[in-house]
Scaffold this active site. Structure first.
Site, PDB file in Angstrom:
ATOM      1  N   ARG A   1      39.071  36.786  27.392  1.00  0.00           N
ATOM      2  CA  ARG A   1      38.676  38.161  27.087  1.00  0.00           C
ATOM      3  C   ARG A   1      39.761  38.849  26.262  1.00  0.00           C
ATOM      4  NH1 ARG A   1      37.961  42.570  31.940  1.00  0.00           N
ATOM      5  NH2 ARG A   1      37.117  44.272  30.689  1.00  0.00           N
TER       6      ARG A   1
ATOM      7  N   ARG B   1      29.717  44.989  26.729  1.00  0.00           N
ATOM      8  CA  ARG B   1      30.915  44.497  27.422  1.00  0.00           C
ATOM      9  C   ARG B   1      31.769  45.654  27.891  1.00  0.00           C
ATOM     10  NH1 ARG B   1      31.729  39.335  27.158  1.00  0.00           N
ATOM     11  NH2 ARG B   1      30.255  38.273  25.820  1.00  0.00           N
ATOM     12  N   ILE B   2      32.458  45.425  29.013  1.00  0.00           N
ATOM     13  CA  ILE B   2      33.434  46.408  29.480  1.00  0.00           C
ATOM     14  C   ILE B   2      34.729  46.100  28.742  1.00  0.00           C
ATOM     15  CG2 ILE B   2      34.698  47.271  31.497  1.00  0.00           C
ATOM     16  CD1 ILE B   2      31.950  47.543  32.233  1.00  0.00           C
ATOM     17  N   LEU B   3      35.337  47.121  28.171  1.00  0.00           N
ATOM     18  CA  LEU B   3      36.610  46.907  27.460  1.00  0.00           C
ATOM     19  C   LEU B   3      37.756  47.030  28.463  1.00  0.00           C
ATOM     20  CD1 LEU B   3      35.583  49.009  24.370  1.00  0.00           C
ATOM     21  CD2 LEU B   3      36.031  46.526  24.361  1.00  0.00           C
TER      22      LEU B   3
ATOM     23  N   ASN C   1      30.876  56.315  23.906  1.00  0.00           N
ATOM     24  CA  ASN C   1      29.737  55.483  24.291  1.00  0.00           C
ATOM     25  C   ASN C   1      28.539  56.383  24.562  1.00  0.00           C
ATOM     26  OD1 ASN C   1      28.329  53.105  25.083  1.00  0.00           O
ATOM     27  ND2 ASN C   1      28.686  53.609  27.240  1.00  0.00           N
TER      28      ASN C   1
ATOM     29  N   HIS D   1      24.959  56.451  26.899  1.00  0.00           N
ATOM     30  CA  HIS D   1      24.372  55.785  28.064  1.00  0.00           C
ATOM     31  C   HIS D   1      23.044  56.469  28.415  1.00  0.00           C
ATOM     32  CE1 HIS D   1      24.343  53.385  31.683  1.00  0.00           C
ATOM     33  NE2 HIS D   1      23.969  54.465  32.346  1.00  0.00           N
TER      34      HIS D   1
ATOM     35  N   ASP E   1      36.679  54.746  29.161  1.00  0.00           N
ATOM     36  CA  ASP E   1      37.875  54.243  29.837  1.00  0.00           C
ATOM     37  C   ASP E   1      37.565  52.815  30.278  1.00  0.00           C
ATOM     38  OD1 ASP E   1      36.328  54.439  32.095  1.00  0.00           O
ATOM     39  OD2 ASP E   1      37.380  56.177  32.926  1.00  0.00           O
TER      40      ASP E   1
HETATM   41  C1  GRF Z   1      20.724  52.270  24.388  1.00  0.00           C
HETATM   42  O1  GRF Z   1      19.788  52.669  25.353  1.00  0.00           O
HETATM   43  C2  GRF Z   1      22.110  52.722  24.748  1.00  0.00           C
HETATM   44  O2  GRF Z   1      22.135  53.934  25.410  1.00  0.00           O
HETATM   45  C3  GRF Z   1      22.553  51.632  25.700  1.00  0.00           C
HETATM   46  O3  GRF Z   1      22.052  50.450  25.141  1.00  0.00           O
HETATM   47  C4  GRF Z   1      20.880  50.755  24.357  1.00  0.00           C
HETATM   48  C5  GRF Z   1      21.140  50.239  22.986  1.00  0.00           C
HETATM   49  O4  GRF Z   1      20.052  50.445  22.129  1.00  0.00           O
HETATM   50  N1  GRF Z   1      24.003  51.644  25.861  1.00  0.00           N
HETATM   51  P1  GRF Z   1      20.268  50.277  20.565  1.00  0.00           P
HETATM   52  O5  GRF Z   1      20.879  48.880  20.375  1.00  0.00           O
HETATM   53  O6  GRF Z   1      21.160  51.357  20.099  1.00  0.00           O
HETATM   54  O7  GRF Z   1      18.885  50.346  19.980  1.00  0.00           O
END
Ligand code: GRF
Length: 215
Positions: free
Chosen positions: A79, A105-107, A121, A123, A155
């Site tokens: 990693r 991946r978790i950084l 990021n 989410h 983080d």
């Molecule tokens: C999105 O729902 C994002 O929030 C999550 O993974 C998905 C990626 O979709 N982290 P895309 O590859 O941007 O279409």
């Protein structure tokens, strides 16, 4: 007295140089690329980096004439070695900020510390609810009435960094995961652009976990 970090104005030299990290489809990347193209974002994407050479988002980057860089996790013994190569791509393209857009991946701490408050990021849930994979399915199976979208600094935890922006989305009665994901995705595309813009404009203050923007 709580220690606060005050971001300069602008946060980085504008137009900002963005590296986008992705592992798959890349629709959030496309939304950011479009916002750069129209000038909505004072930025340009200098590299699209993927841990999966087969990620469709890399093909999109090439079609858009952007620099697509595959850093295949399978070709590195550890990693650490893989993340060092990802960091090298960021530095080689002189990126100011890294936008994770479906990067799976978790950084690890050395990478995150090196780019402290320079990684964002998106989410598809209202963190801290439903971190990690399949956030939309988690929300449906929990039976929540409201979920949403979060943009946050990264983080070394799983979706745990300071929150930059959130938007709530109601879950419709009987809605399935595909329908909810599609509605969330439209919000993601808008919220990522608008919150990245606010971060780039600078002047915000981070106190412990809390990011405050002066309007
Ligand atoms: C999105 O729902 C994002 O929030 C999550 O993974 C998905 C990626 O979709 N982290 P895309 O590859 O941007 O279409």
């Amino acid at each position: 007295m709580k220690e606060a970090y005050r971001a300069p104005v602008p946060y980085v030299p504008l137009p900002a140089r963005l590296a986008v990290f992705l592992s798959g489809r890349g629709s959030n990347f496309e939304a950011l690329a479009e916002a750069c193209r129209t000038g909505e974002l004072p930025a340009r994407i200098v590299a699209v980096v993927s841990d999966r050479p087969e990620a469709p988002g890399l093909g999109t980057a090439e079609r858009l004439g952007l620099r697509a860089v595959a850093v295949d996790r399978r070709r590195f013994p550890s990693r650490e070695a893989h993340e060092a190569a990802m960091a090298e791509a960021v530095v080689a393209h002189e990126a100011d900020l890294i936008c994770l857009a479906g990067f799976m991946r978790i950084l690890s701490p050395p990478f995150v510390d090196r780019f402290r408050l320079k990684i964002l990021n998106i989410h598809p849930a209202l963190l801290p609810s439903f971190p990690g994979k399949d956030a939309q399915a988690q929300a449906i199976s929990y039976g929540v009435k409201v979920t949403g979208v979060t943009v946050h600094f990264v983080d070394s935890g799983m979706d745990t960094g300071p929150i930059v922006a959130q938007e709530a989305v109601s879950v419709a009665e009987g809605e399935d995961c595909a329908a909810l994901s599609a509605r969330l995705l439209r919000v993601e595309h808008r919220l990522y652009r608008s919150s990245l813009r606010k971060v780039l404009e600078g002047g915000w203050v981070l106190t412990e976990r809390s990011v405050a923007f002066s309007d």
